[in-house]
Scaffold this motif. Structure first.
Motif, PDB file in Angstrom:
ATOM      1  N   ASN A 121       0.834  -1.199   0.000  1.00 51.34           N
ATOM      2  CA  ASN A 121       0.000   0.000   0.000  1.00 51.34           C
ATOM      3  C   ASN A 121       0.875   1.258   0.000  1.00 51.34           C
ATOM      4  OD1 ASN A 121      -1.722   2.183   1.595  1.00 51.34           O
ATOM      5  ND2 ASN A 121      -3.163   0.666   0.761  1.00 51.34           N
ATOM      6  N   PRO A 122       0.419   2.334  -0.608  1.00 55.93           N
ATOM      7  CA  PRO A 122       1.207   3.568  -0.611  1.00 55.93           C
ATOM      8  C   PRO A 122       1.427   4.162   0.786  1.00 55.93           C
ATOM      9  CG  PRO A 122      -0.459   3.633  -2.340  1.00 55.93           C
ATOM     10  CD  PRO A 122      -0.759   2.433  -1.503  1.00 55.93           C
ATOM     11  N   TYR A 123       0.606   3.766   1.778  1.00 57.68           N
ATOM     12  CA  TYR A 123       0.763   4.297   3.135  1.00 57.68           C
ATOM     13  C   TYR A 123       1.315   3.208   4.053  1.00 57.68           C
ATOM     14  CZ  TYR A 123      -2.113   8.077   1.346  1.00 57.68           C
ATOM     15  OH  TYR A 123      -2.601   9.112   0.586  1.00 57.68           O
ATOM     16  N   TRP A 124       2.366   3.543   4.770  1.00 55.35           N
ATOM     17  CA  TRP A 124       2.997   2.576   5.661  1.00 55.35           C
ATOM     18  C   TRP A 124       2.296   2.541   7.019  1.00 55.35           C
ATOM     19  CZ3 TRP A 124       5.122   7.114   3.912  1.00 55.35           C
ATOM     20  CH2 TRP A 124       5.334   8.129   4.863  1.00 55.35           C
ATOM     21  N   LEU A 125       2.540   1.456   7.759  1.00 57.79           N
ATOM     22  CA  LEU A 125       2.027   1.300   9.122  1.00 57.79           C
ATOM     23  C   LEU A 125       2.992   1.991  10.085  1.00 57.79           C
ATOM     24  CD1 LEU A 125      -0.008  -0.122  11.103  1.00 57.79           C
ATOM     25  CD2 LEU A 125       1.618  -2.024  11.167  1.00 57.79           C
ATOM     26  N   ASN A 126       2.460   2.847  10.930  1.00 60.45           N
ATOM     27  CA  ASN A 126       3.323   3.499  11.923  1.00 60.45           C
ATOM     28  C   ASN A 126       3.927   2.454  12.853  1.00 60.45           C
ATOM     29  OD1 ASN A 126       2.768   6.071  10.923  1.00 60.45           O
ATOM     30  ND2 ASN A 126       1.001   6.343  12.286  1.00 60.45           N
ATOM     31  N   CYS A 127       5.193   2.580  13.120  1.00 60.11           N
ATOM     32  CA  CYS A 127       5.869   1.597  13.960  1.00 60.11           C
ATOM     33  C   CYS A 127       5.372   1.678  15.397  1.00 60.11           C
ATOM     34  CB  CYS A 127       7.377   1.825  13.900  1.00 60.11           C
ATOM     35  SG  CYS A 127       8.100   1.324  12.305  1.00 60.11           S
ATOM     36  N   GLY A 128       5.457   0.553  16.098  1.00 60.42           N
ATOM     37  CA  GLY A 128       5.018   0.492  17.489  1.00 60.42           C
ATOM     38  C   GLY A 128       4.483  -0.886  17.829  1.00 60.42           C
ATOM     39  N   VAL A 129       3.866  -0.976  19.004  1.00 58.39           N
ATOM     40  CA  VAL A 129       3.301  -2.234  19.505  1.00 58.39           C
ATOM     41  C   VAL A 129       1.799  -2.223  19.260  1.00 58.39           C
ATOM     42  CG1 VAL A 129       2.904  -3.663  21.545  1.00 58.39           C
ATOM     43  CG2 VAL A 129       5.107  -2.484  21.243  1.00 58.39           C
ATOM     44  N   TYR A 130       1.292  -3.314  18.687  1.00 57.01           N
ATOM     45  CA  TYR A 130      -0.141  -3.458  18.405  1.00 57.01           C
ATOM     46  C   TYR A 130      -0.654  -4.727  19.076  1.00 57.01           C
ATOM     47  CZ  TYR A 130       0.461   0.142  14.807  1.00 57.01           C
ATOM     48  OH  TYR A 130       0.734   1.309  14.153  1.00 57.01           O
ATOM     49  N   THR A 131      -1.878  -4.645  19.556  1.00 58.78           N
ATOM     50  CA  THR A 131      -2.493  -5.806  20.205  1.00 58.78           C
ATOM     51  C   THR A 131      -3.448  -6.541  19.275  1.00 58.78           C
ATOM     52  OG1 THR A 131      -4.267  -4.414  21.101  1.00 58.78           O
ATOM     53  CG2 THR A 131      -2.310  -4.728  22.478  1.00 58.78           C
ATOM     54  N   GLU A 132      -3.603  -6.041  18.053  1.00 65.76           N
ATOM     55  CA  GLU A 132      -4.480  -6.679  17.072  1.00 65.76           C
ATOM     56  C   GLU A 132      -3.714  -6.892  15.762  1.00 65.76           C
ATOM     57  OE1 GLU A 132      -8.287  -4.776  16.580  1.00 65.76           O
ATOM     58  OE2 GLU A 132      -8.260  -3.998  18.640  1.00 65.76           O
ATOM     59  N   PRO A 133      -4.158  -7.847  14.951  1.00 62.11           N
ATOM     60  CA  PRO A 133      -3.503  -8.077  13.659  1.00 62.11           C
ATOM     61  C   PRO A 133      -3.573  -6.835  12.765  1.00 62.11           C
ATOM     62  CG  PRO A 133      -4.910  -9.931  14.243  1.00 62.11           C
ATOM     63  CD  PRO A 133      -5.217  -8.845  15.223  1.00 62.11           C
ATOM     64  N   GLN A 134      -2.566  -6.687  11.895  1.00 57.16           N
ATOM     65  CA  GLN A 134      -2.462  -5.513  11.033  1.00 57.16           C
ATOM     66  C   GLN A 134      -2.556  -5.897   9.554  1.00 57.16           C
ATOM     67  OE1 GLN A 134      -2.334  -2.405  12.588  1.00 57.16           O
ATOM     68  NE2 GLN A 134      -2.736  -3.785  14.311  1.00 57.16           N
ATOM     69  N   GLN A 135      -2.852  -4.897   8.735  1.00 59.09           N
ATOM     70  CA  GLN A 135      -2.915  -5.111   7.294  1.00 59.09           C
ATOM     71  C   GLN A 135      -1.509  -5.364   6.743  1.00 59.09           C
ATOM     72  OE1 GLN A 135      -5.480  -5.311   5.112  1.00 59.09           O
ATOM     73  NE2 GLN A 135      -6.964  -5.118   6.773  1.00 59.09           N
ATOM     74  N   ASN A 136      -1.356  -6.492   6.054  1.00 63.36           N
ATOM     75  CA  ASN A 136      -0.057  -6.816   5.471  1.00 63.36           C
ATOM     76  C   ASN A 136       0.485  -5.685   4.600  1.00 63.36           C
ATOM     77  OD1 ASN A 136       0.137  -9.388   6.605  1.00 63.36           O
ATOM     78  ND2 ASN A 136      -0.869 -10.378   4.869  1.00 63.36           N
ATOM     79  N   GLU A 137      -0.396  -5.130   3.776  1.00 64.71           N
ATOM     80  CA  GLU A 137       0.046  -4.169   2.763  1.00 64.71           C
ATOM     81  C   GLU A 137       0.652  -2.912   3.377  1.00 64.71           C
ATOM     82  OE1 GLU A 137      -2.731  -7.061   1.263  1.00 64.71           O
ATOM     83  OE2 GLU A 137      -2.974  -5.587   2.901  1.00 64.71           O
ATOM     84  N   ASN A 138       0.157  -2.499   4.545  1.00 67.60           N
ATOM     85  CA  ASN A 138       0.729  -1.332   5.225  1.00 67.60           C
ATOM     86  C   ASN A 138       2.026  -1.688   5.948  1.00 67.60           C
ATOM     87  OD1 ASN A 138      -2.611  -0.881   5.812  1.00 67.60           O
ATOM     88  ND2 ASN A 138      -1.507   0.746   4.749  1.00 67.60           N
ATOM     89  N   ALA A 139       2.043  -2.851   6.582  1.00 70.69           N
ATOM     90  CA  ALA A 139       3.242  -3.270   7.312  1.00 70.69           C
ATOM     91  C   ALA A 139       4.414  -3.498   6.360  1.00 70.69           C
ATOM     92  CB  ALA A 139       2.956  -4.531   8.121  1.00 70.69           C
ATOM     93  N   VAL A 140       4.155  -4.052   5.194  1.00 70.46           N
ATOM     94  CA  VAL A 140       5.227  -4.297   4.231  1.00 70.46           C
ATOM     95  C   VAL A 140       5.863  -2.978   3.790  1.00 70.46           C
ATOM     96  CG1 VAL A 140       5.757  -5.135   1.903  1.00 70.46           C
ATOM     97  CG2 VAL A 140       4.355  -6.516   3.456  1.00 70.46           C
ATOM     98  N   HIS A 141       5.041  -1.938   3.673  1.00 70.64           N
ATOM     99  CA  HIS A 141       5.611  -0.634   3.316  1.00 70.64           C
ATOM    100  C   HIS A 141       6.586  -0.166   4.405  1.00 70.64           C
ATOM    101  CE1 HIS A 141       4.789   3.486   1.235  1.00 70.64           C
ATOM    102  NE2 HIS A 141       6.050   3.379   1.629  1.00 70.64           N
TER     103      HIS A 141
END
Length: 235
Positions: A121-141
């Protein structure tokens, strides 16, 4: 004129001696009373000093205790790694891939699970600790920017295991999130590199960070890992 002493004087020597003895006793009694009052005053002062000394000592000990407790119970600082410090000493078990790095819309089917690179995805996932699963496409960015993504199977990693994973994370360029139904309890992913382990305390996890954290070999080195998307369950 008659003086008071003349009034107390007596022509009878025995009577005169009795009067003088009585006067001496009265003077001694007054002296003793003054002495006793002075001693009580000194005792009060000593008790007051002792009380303040005890209060001061207790207060000092309390301050010292708070200072010591602040060090003893303070959370350990996040570990630090050197950006782009790859030495080529790749931890045992690390897999290497070749992935595309183009931006796309919508869901992506990745070759690795969890993904270790690829279209995203064109938008990345902000780094940090998450307690729920995240979208692959944002994390890969985020991986494209040099971040490391720690994923764990919540069915096989307990709270102590999650804490162990948090303990190896630096303060930035790292993501931790659950990832149900993985084929391993823990996976550590950087761009085009991945390590899968059974134990969240495996020392190779920290070694992976040492080797690949903020690598200069990613498609977009030094790009930000904040200011984009906060996924669900951000701690």
């Amino acid at each position: 004129m008659t003086s008071p002493s003349d009034k107390r004087a007596s022509g009878n020597p025995a009577k005169q001696a009795e009067i003088e003895l009585t006067l001496k006793q009265q003077r001694e009694q007054k002296r003793q009373e003054k002495l006793a009052a002075y001693q009580k005053q000194i005792a009060r002062r000593r008790r007051s000093k002792a009380v303040w000394w005890v209060v001061g000592s207790v207060a000092s000990l309390a301050v010292i205790g708070l200072v010591v407790a602040s060090f003893v119970f303070a959370p350990a600082p996040a570990p630090s790694y050197q950006a782009g410090s790859s030495t080529g000493d790749v931890p045992e078990g690390v897999q290497t891939f070749e992935n595309r790095s183009d931006h796309v819309q919508g869901a992506v089917t990745y070759e690795q699970n969890p993904p270790a690179g690829g279209p995203h995805n064109p938008y990345w996932l902000n780094c940090g600790v998450y307690t729920e699963p995240q979208q692959n496409e944002n994390a890969v960015h985020s991986l494209e920017h040099g971040a490391i993504w720690i994923t764990y199977d919540p069915a096989r990693v307990d709270e102590a295991g999650v804490d162990a994973l948090k303990a190896v994370m630096p303060s930035s360029y790292a993501i931790l999130s659950p990832y149900p139904d993985m084929d391993t309890p823990v996976a550590v992913s950087g761009w085009n590199h991945q390590l899968k382990v059974d134990d969240p305390t495996d020392p190779r996890i920290a070694d992976f960070f040492t080797e690949f954290w903020r690598s200069q070999n990613v498609p977009e080195p030094n790009a930000s890992c904040s200011g984009a998307v906060d996924g669900p369950g951000k701690a």
